[in-house]
Design a protein around this motif. Structure first.
Motif, PDB file in Angstrom:
ATOM      1  N   SER A 162       0.790  -1.437  -0.043  1.00 30.33           N
ATOM      2  CA  SER A 162       0.102   0.049  -0.130  1.00 30.33           C
ATOM      3  C   SER A 162       1.174   1.355   0.281  1.00 30.33           C
ATOM      4  CB  SER A 162      -0.802  -0.520   1.338  1.00 30.33           C
ATOM      5  OG  SER A 162      -0.173  -0.472   2.182  1.00 30.33           O
ATOM      6  N   TRP A 163       1.880   1.295  -0.908  1.00 30.97           N
ATOM      7  CA  TRP A 163       3.024   2.411  -0.143  1.00 30.97           C
ATOM      8  C   TRP A 163       2.484   3.337  -1.500  1.00 30.97           C
ATOM      9  CZ3 TRP A 163       6.059   3.386   3.872  1.00 30.97           C
ATOM     10  CH2 TRP A 163       5.834   2.017   4.792  1.00 30.97           C
ATOM     11  N   ALA A 164       2.682   4.713  -1.181  1.00 32.76           N
ATOM     12  CA  ALA A 164       2.002   4.856  -2.843  1.00 32.76           C
ATOM     13  C   ALA A 164       3.139   6.352  -2.880  1.00 32.76           C
ATOM     14  CB  ALA A 164       0.684   6.362  -2.160  1.00 32.76           C
ATOM     15  N   SER A 165       3.996   6.714  -2.332  1.00 37.95           N
ATOM     16  CA  SER A 165       5.071   7.721  -2.906  1.00 37.95           C
ATOM     17  C   SER A 165       6.566   7.817  -1.259  1.00 37.95           C
ATOM     18  CB  SER A 165       4.528   8.725  -2.713  1.00 37.95           C
ATOM     19  OG  SER A 165       4.276   9.501  -1.478  1.00 37.95           O
ATOM     20  N   VAL A 166       7.433   7.915  -2.110  1.00 39.59           N
ATOM     21  CA  VAL A 166       8.484   8.081  -0.576  1.00 39.59           C
ATOM     22  C   VAL A 166       9.839   8.836  -1.695  1.00 39.59           C
ATOM     23  CG1 VAL A 166      10.222   6.417  -2.829  1.00 39.59           C
ATOM     24  CG2 VAL A 166      10.047   6.340   0.070  1.00 39.59           C
ATOM     25  N   SER A 167      10.296   9.238  -0.321  1.00 40.80           N
ATOM     26  CA  SER A 167      11.328  10.111  -0.492  1.00 40.80           C
ATOM     27  C   SER A 167      12.206   9.497   0.347  1.00 40.80           C
ATOM     28  CB  SER A 167      10.381  12.193   0.263  1.00 40.80           C
ATOM     29  OG  SER A 167      11.888  12.624   0.014  1.00 40.80           O
ATOM     30  N   ALA A 168      13.408   9.679  -0.140  1.00 39.95           N
ATOM     31  CA  ALA A 168      15.007   9.384   0.342  1.00 39.95           C
ATOM     32  C   ALA A 168      15.615  10.450   0.453  1.00 39.95           C
ATOM     33  CB  ALA A 168      15.974   8.789  -0.757  1.00 39.95           C
ATOM     34  N   GLY A 169      16.157  10.659   2.548  1.00 34.23           N
ATOM     35  CA  GLY A 169      17.204  11.489   1.808  1.00 34.23           C
ATOM     36  C   GLY A 169      18.635  11.612   2.292  1.00 34.23           C
ATOM     37  N   ASP A 170      19.269  11.582   3.049  1.00 34.47           N
ATOM     38  CA  ASP A 170      21.280  12.072   2.693  1.00 34.47           C
ATOM     39  C   ASP A 170      20.843   9.924   3.671  1.00 34.47           C
ATOM     40  OD1 ASP A 170      23.656  12.307   3.613  1.00 34.47           O
ATOM     41  OD2 ASP A 170      23.347  11.956   5.164  1.00 34.47           O
ATOM     42  N   SER A 171      20.197  10.217   4.807  1.00 36.63           N
ATOM     43  CA  SER A 171      20.469   8.611   5.305  1.00 36.63           C
ATOM     44  C   SER A 171      19.039   8.788   6.471  1.00 36.63           C
ATOM     45  CB  SER A 171      21.480   8.610   6.571  1.00 36.63           C
ATOM     46  OG  SER A 171      23.017   9.118   6.332  1.00 36.63           O
ATOM     47  N   HIS A 172      18.026   9.298   5.706  1.00 39.57           N
ATOM     48  CA  HIS A 172      16.614   8.827   6.623  1.00 39.57           C
ATOM     49  C   HIS A 172      15.443   9.131   5.070  1.00 39.57           C
ATOM     50  CE1 HIS A 172      15.662  12.946   6.231  1.00 39.57           C
ATOM     51  NE2 HIS A 172      14.602  12.473   6.911  1.00 39.57           N
TER      52      HIS A 172
END
Length: 411
Positions: A162-172
């Motif tokens: 059920s994942w809709a969107s994702v955001s990848a940062g530096d280490s999180h």
């Protein structure tokens, strides 16, 4: 200092894309003419090496999404295939190796990729079946697979569909599910996960609060912001430069509302600054401003400040010390740090107000900026510019470019 002693070590961080937008937005094109900041040089044939701008004919299946990390790029084609290239030391390209790639290589054989985002040295993507996959650097469990093992090919994050969107940062990393819940994992040194001051590292997705109306999320170096379906904006984590927009220079361990406005349509977190667009088309930024990344003449800003007077902004993207945004007339504008030509105006001059990228009026809302930038156009696929040390521009070279050059994705 080591990166752990100094959380502001810029050489490890980039700000990507934030969540890559839906395909419908890519086809939107309007003709409303926007007034605004002074246009910069339109000499789109110059690059850092003094050569002319490259143009590579596009393959039949055009790209429909793009994401950029510190030194790598990924794009999803209209056929659902995923391609990545550039720096690959931690396996962030996803081709099973740690070899840098100066031209696009395909990630597996799946043709069901829907969206993706690139962090400093890791990548995450959602498939059409709602599964979430991550790969690359995992030293702070930013891949969410319960380990600290780097992955050179996509590894599934949990069992949810059920994942809709994702955001990848530096280490999180943070992601929104279709039920409106928000989840984060990875490094929590600066309380950027929004779940309090502990644990220090979260190895698998943990829900942020109990709200079920989250609409989007964006991860910076050590702060996170998100919008809700009611148009409110919330931020948490490090605010030592005012990047939370809360009027403070400290931290917030859980989501805290930014002002009282209920008209926010999207937000993007940079290294230590943040920008967001409202429903009436105004653009607002806050946080650090050493290179003009806020688009206004202030030392720094702890609360949202409007960028110019234009009311035709559609989407903004923030990075290390640079920002870009698109308008309803299809034009693209960038400002802030430009040492690598990442602003795309044909120079390496830092810009303290939004400066137009060439003269094209066909830029879509799908773009990303870090040390390099990439964007989609309605009239001709994918274009990239800026730093190319690791081949992240995808043109088969390591030649830097300060103006957009078209990228070819193999058939």
């Amino acid at each position: 200092m080591s990166e752990h002693q100094d959380g502001r070590l810029r050489t490890r961080w980039r700000r990507s894309t934030r969540t890559i937008i839906a395909a419908a937005a890519l086809c939107a094109a309007t003709t409303a003419l926007a007034s605004g900041p002074t246009a910069g040089p339109a000499n789109a044939g110059v690059n850092l090496a003094g050569r002319g701008s490259a143009h590579v004919s596009l393959a039949a299946a055009a790209p429909s999404r793009v994401a950029v990390g510190n030194g790598h790029t990924c794009a999803i084609r209209t056929d659902g295939a995923l391609w990545c290239w550039g720096s690959n030391r931690s396996g962030q390209v996803g081709d099973g190796t740690t070899t840098n790639r100066t031209a696009p290589v395909r990630v597996g054989t799946a043709t069901t990729w829907a969206s993706a985002d690139a962090g400093t040295s890791h990548t995450c993507a959602v498939q059409t079946d709602g599964t979430l996959w991550c790969w690359g650097s995992n030293s702070r469990s930013q891949l969410g697979d319960g380990t600290t093992t780097n992955r050179t090919t996509p590894v599934r994050v949990g069992t949810a569909t059920s994942w809709a969107s994702v955001s990848a940062g530096d280490s999180h990393t943070c992601a929104v599910r279709t039920d409106g819940t928000l989840w984060c994992w990875g490094f929590n040194r600066n309380v950027q996960l929004g779940v309090g001051s502990s644990p220090y590292i979260v190895a698998a997705p943990v829900q942020v609060g109990t709200a079920t109306n989250w609409a989007s999320v964006t991860t910076g170096y050590a702060h996170t912001c998100a919008t809700r379906t009611d148009g409110t904006l919330w931020c948490w984590g490090d605010s030592s430069n005012g990047q939370l927009g809360l009027g403070i220079l400290s931290y917030k361990a859980t989501p805290t509302q930014v002002g009282t406005a209920t008209a926010w349509t999207g937000v993007t977190a940079g290294y230590a600054h943040t920008c967001a667009v409202r429903t009436e088309g105004t653009l607002w930024c806050w946080g650090e401003n050493g290179y003009g990344q806020l688009g206004v003449s202030v030392a720094y800003q702890t609360s949202p400040i409007q960028v110019g007077t234009a009311t035709t902004w559609t989407r903004a993207g923030a990075s290390l010390d640079s920002s870009c945004a698109t308008r309803t007339d299809g034009s693209m504008w960038c400002w802030g740090k430009n040492a690598s030509g990442q602003l795309g105006d044909g120079t390496t001059t830092h810009r303290y107000v939004p400066t137009r990228v060439g003269t094209a009026t066909t830029w879509t809302n799908d773009f990303a900026v870090t040390y390099h930038s990439c964007a989609l156009r309605t009239d001709g696929g994918l274009w990239c510019w800026g730093d190319n040390t690791s081949g992240q521009l995808g043109d088969g070279t390591t030649t830097h470019r300060s103006a957009p050059a078209q990228v070819n994705l193999p058939a």
